[in-house]
Design a protein around this motif. Structure first.
Motif, PDB file in Angstrom:
ATOM      1  N   UNK A 120       0.825  -1.208   0.000  1.00  0.00           N
ATOM      2  CA  UNK A 120       0.000   0.000   0.000  1.00  0.00           C
ATOM      3  C   UNK A 120       0.860   1.258   0.000  1.00  0.00           C
ATOM      4  N   UNK A 121       2.060   1.153  -0.539  1.00  0.00           N
ATOM      5  CA  UNK A 121       2.996   2.281  -0.576  1.00  0.00           C
ATOM      6  C   UNK A 121       3.360   2.581  -2.037  1.00  0.00           C
ATOM      7  N   UNK A 122       2.593   3.429  -2.730  1.00  0.00           N
ATOM      8  CA  UNK A 122       2.864   3.688  -4.143  1.00  0.00           C
ATOM      9  C   UNK A 122       4.201   4.389  -4.354  1.00  0.00           C
ATOM     10  N   UNK A 123       4.834   4.063  -5.469  1.00  0.00           N
ATOM     11  CA  UNK A 123       6.106   4.669  -5.859  1.00  0.00           C
ATOM     12  C   UNK A 123       5.932   5.271  -7.254  1.00  0.00           C
ATOM     13  N   UNK A 124       6.361   6.520  -7.410  1.00  0.00           N
ATOM     14  CA  UNK A 124       6.119   7.287  -8.630  1.00  0.00           C
ATOM     15  C   UNK A 124       7.351   7.324  -9.529  1.00  0.00           C
ATOM     16  N   UNK A 125       7.101   7.218 -10.848  1.00  0.00           N
ATOM     17  CA  UNK A 125       8.152   7.279 -11.866  1.00  0.00           C
ATOM     18  C   UNK A 125       7.749   8.293 -12.938  1.00  0.00           C
ATOM     19  N   UNK A 126       8.675   9.157 -13.322  1.00  0.00           N
ATOM     20  CA  UNK A 126       8.472  10.042 -14.468  1.00  0.00           C
ATOM     21  C   UNK A 126       9.836  10.409 -15.034  1.00  0.00           C
ATOM     22  N   UNK A 127       9.857  10.870 -16.267  1.00  0.00           N
ATOM     23  CA  UNK A 127      11.134  11.059 -16.968  1.00  0.00           C
ATOM     24  C   UNK A 127      11.738  12.428 -16.697  1.00  0.00           C
ATOM     25  N   UNK A 128      12.990  12.566 -17.099  1.00  0.00           N
ATOM     26  CA  UNK A 128      13.704  13.826 -16.897  1.00  0.00           C
ATOM     27  C   UNK A 128      13.155  14.945 -17.770  1.00  0.00           C
ATOM     28  N   UNK A 129      12.318  14.628 -18.744  1.00  0.00           N
ATOM     29  CA  UNK A 129      11.711  15.657 -19.588  1.00  0.00           C
ATOM     30  C   UNK A 129      10.277  15.981 -19.168  1.00  0.00           C
ATOM     31  N   UNK A 130       9.882  15.511 -17.999  1.00  0.00           N
ATOM     32  CA  UNK A 130       8.530  15.749 -17.503  1.00  0.00           C
ATOM     33  C   UNK A 130       8.387  17.183 -17.009  1.00  0.00           C
ATOM     34  N   UNK A 131       7.186  17.736 -17.159  1.00  0.00           N
ATOM     35  CA  UNK A 131       6.887  19.094 -16.719  1.00  0.00           C
ATOM     36  C   UNK A 131       7.114  19.231 -15.211  1.00  0.00           C
ATOM     37  N   UNK A 132       7.584  20.410 -14.803  1.00  0.00           N
ATOM     38  CA  UNK A 132       7.915  20.621 -13.397  1.00  0.00           C
ATOM     39  C   UNK A 132       6.708  20.452 -12.471  1.00  0.00           C
ATOM     40  N   UNK A 136      10.581   7.151  -6.863  1.00  0.00           N
ATOM     41  CA  UNK A 136      11.484   6.008  -6.695  1.00  0.00           C
ATOM     42  C   UNK A 136      12.794   6.463  -6.071  1.00  0.00           C
ATOM     43  N   UNK A 137      13.204   7.729  -6.324  1.00  0.00           N
ATOM     44  CA  UNK A 137      14.422   8.226  -5.686  1.00  0.00           C
ATOM     45  C   UNK A 137      14.237   8.342  -4.178  1.00  0.00           C
ATOM     46  N   UNK A 138      13.061   8.845  -3.742  1.00  0.00           N
ATOM     47  CA  UNK A 138      12.797   8.979  -2.312  1.00  0.00           C
ATOM     48  C   UNK A 138      12.917   7.630  -1.608  1.00  0.00           C
ATOM     49  N   UNK A 139      12.228   6.622  -2.144  1.00  0.00           N
ATOM     50  CA  UNK A 139      12.236   5.301  -1.514  1.00  0.00           C
ATOM     51  C   UNK A 139      13.611   4.654  -1.634  1.00  0.00           C
ATOM     52  N   UNK A 140      14.248   4.832  -2.798  1.00  0.00           N
ATOM     53  CA  UNK A 140      15.576   4.252  -2.977  1.00  0.00           C
ATOM     54  C   UNK A 140      16.586   4.802  -1.987  1.00  0.00           C
ATOM     55  N   UNK A 141      16.597   6.106  -1.818  1.00  0.00           N
ATOM     56  CA  UNK A 141      17.533   6.718  -0.864  1.00  0.00           C
ATOM     57  C   UNK A 141      17.255   6.278   0.564  1.00  0.00           C
ATOM     58  N   UNK A 142      15.973   6.140   0.908  1.00  0.00           N
ATOM     59  CA  UNK A 142      15.589   5.862   2.288  1.00  0.00           C
ATOM     60  C   UNK A 142      15.910   4.430   2.678  1.00  0.00           C
ATOM     61  N   UNK A 143      15.577   3.476   1.809  1.00  0.00           N
ATOM     62  CA  UNK A 143      15.652   2.075   2.200  1.00  0.00           C
ATOM     63  C   UNK A 143      16.654   1.241   1.384  1.00  0.00           C
TER      64      UNK A 143
END
Length: 560
Positions: free
Chosen positions: A213-225, A239-246
């Motif tokens: 129940x913990x969604x992880x978000x992905x978007x590209x480097x060309x995505x709108x701010x 995914x960076x948030x979760x990757x860095x944390x755990x």
């Protein structure tokens, strides 16, 4: 007088007459002394004139208001400035070819508020929801989803007219994704259901309190701010948030290196701007294998490069990976155990940010079938069962005097709003609550007057104009013997090139963006061949780019 300011501040010249700020109170008859208001703390013109092309003092609003002559002079000045800016604006994906004034000006004397759900009239009856439903049905048909909307039909569409542009649609789409994947109650959940416990940490795939129940978000480097802004507002983990944390040392793209902030695009910062599906797959595989539900936001006409992600291929890959890990369809049980009622839900959500492309490419497809263009981007709409939500901006392809747009999903994906509102007599299923009722009127007016044939011809013409602008700028490169970095992503209506001098950026309202390629900085500008951008305007820009002061040396330097 209220506040503590320099006594001389009240004598600052203010308004078109350059009279002291406090003197305009003497023009009033009801108010006989300076009321409890705040004087300026410094000269506003010194602050604002540095960032405007017109004298700010002409538009200041003294307590006594403007005289008729002052109002006329200020309004004429503003209108002439704006008309000139709109005529030669070429840098943003907006359609400035507008013709609403004669027909729709009477509505400026009426109030329109589409408070609450579009399909419930509600207690606030002076709304444009009847037109909003017609517009939404139009796009449901165009985007190939079952219509009309029926609350008792989970396969039918649901959507609403945005008060902002596609940024609001992105925000709402990610909110819906977060609630759906977190196991919150759905609109069609059985009555009396309870929500599962919230996620806590990386405990493996499974029931409440796990990654499930913990969604992880992905978007590209060309995505709108706006996607980054939405993640912060909503508290969604990337995914960076979760990757860095755990998983700090387990970046699957390059073990031992820091986690990237976004999914790389093909060719990196200097590429055409499409999401790298192979790298997306590696990242999704890492998190899906650990039970995390997946949220992917794809671009369909990215803001700067106009790039079209391959929505079909990317969403299919996400589905395949999730299916391998039991996230293609999973039971979400109500309550804290595995007994009782449950919903069957996907363990992933694919959102399409089609700010420009979702309003344009459907007509370009018609142009291809009519033989007017040779090719179109891959399909993006609800023909793909792997797509959950789509948003577009109405002020871009259709054209509107202010930002607006559409959000759409399927009825079965709707979540229960945080609170029912008896006050408005309608479920508040939208983000804004009170919503702009003029935008559905504008979109309805445009669509009522312009057939598929017209939209198809316009789409083909804009595509041809993009090709003309691209070839004109490439020819200028050869003529000047200067690398202008001219590039056009596949199917894009935008052409990017070396940023010119500031006076040209201002004249043509050119958007610009800095990228780093191979350790070197490139600052690009771009133009968009929207419907108001003609050959004459492109030729005028190219003539100006030919002038000796058109470019500033040093825009391609080593990265510090």
């Amino acid at each position: 007088m209220k506040n503590h300011v320099d006594p001389g501040a009240a004598d600052i010249p203010f308004g078109p007459a350059d009279a002291p700020w406090q003197s305009s109170f003497s023009d009033l008859s009801l108010i006989t002394e300076i009321p409890d208001v705040t004087a300026p703390s410094s000269e506003p013109r010194q602050t604002y004139d540095a960032v405007t092309e017109t004298p700010y003092g002409r538009f200041q609003l003294p307590a006594g208001g403007l005289t008729a002559d002052q109002y006329t002079a200020a309004e004429n000045l503003f209108r002439s400035w704006l008309e000139q800016r709109c005529r030669i604006s070429a840098g943003f994906q907006i359609n400035a070819d507008l013709d609403y004034q004669q027909r729709l000006s009477p509505y400026l004397g009426l109030t329109l508020n589409n408070a609450g759900d579009p399909y419930q009239t509600g207690a606030y009856t002076h709304n444009s929801k009847i037109l909003e439903r017609a517009v939404l049905d139009y796009f449901a048909s165009l985007w190939n989803v079952k219509w009309p909307h029926r609350r008792d039909d989970p396969d039918s569409y649901w959507g609403y007219s945005l008060t902002m542009g596609a940024s609001e649609g992105n925000l709402y789409g990610l909110w819906n994704a977060r609630e759906y994947l977190s196991g919150r109650l759905m609109l069609l959940s059985p009555q009396g259901s309870a929500e599962p416990a919230p996620a806590t940490g990386p405990n493996g795939a499974g029931g409440p309190g796990s990654n499930g129940y913990h969604p992880v978000l992905f978007f590209s480097q060309d995505t709108h701010y706006s996607l980054t802004k939405a993640t912060r507002l909503l508290g969604i983990d990337t995914f960076q948030d979760v990757g860095r944390r755990w998983f700090p040392d387990e970046n699957p793209l390059a073990p031992g290196t820091p986690w990237p902030a976004e999914v790389p695009s093909v060719g990196g910062a200097d590429g055409d701007g499409m999401i790298d599906i192979d790298r997306l797959a590696v990242l999704v595989q890492f998190f899906a294998s650990r039970g995390f539900p997946i949220v992917v936001s794809l671009n369909y006409g990215s803001s700067f490069k106009g790039a079209y992600d391959d929505v079909e291929a990317a969403s299919r890959k996400v589905h395949e990976i999730c299916a391998n890990h039991g996230l293609d369809e999973r039971p979400v049980h109500r309550g804290h155990g595995r007994s009782g009622t449950f919903d069957l839900r996907t363990g992933y959500w694919v959102h399409v940010d089609g700010a420009l492309g979702a309003g344009y490419v459907s007509y370009l497809e018609m142009a291809r079938r009519a033989g007017l263009v040779e090719a179109t981007p891959p399909i993006f709409d609800f023909r793909l069962p792997t797509v959950h939500s789509i948003t577009m901006s109405g002020h871009k392809w259709l054209g509107a005097p202010w930002p607006c747009g559409i959000f759409m999903t399927r009825t079965r994906f709707q979540m229960i709003p945080p609170r029912e509102s008896e006050y408005i007599g309608s479920s508040d299923t939208t983000l804004a609550g009170s919503r702009n009722g003029f935008s559905p009127l504008l979109m309805w007016d445009h669509l009522a007057r312009h057939s598929y044939d017209e939209q198809t011809r316009w789409a083909a013409e804009c595509d041809r104009m993009a090709a003309y602008a691209h070839s004109s700028l490439r020819a200028l490169e050869k003529e000047l013997d200067l690398d202008l970095w001219v590039a056009r992503s596949p199917f894009s209506l935008t052409i990017r090139f070396r940023r010119p001098a500031a006076w040209l950026v201002q004249k043509y309202s050119l958007s610009y963006e800095t990228t780093y390629a191979d350790g070197r900085r490139r600052t690009y500008a771009h133009l968009y061949t929207m419907r108001h951008v003609t050959r004459d305007l492109i030729d005028e820009l190219v003539r100006d780019l030919r002038l000796p002061d058109a470019f500033v040396a040093g825009d391609f330097v080593a990265q510090a």
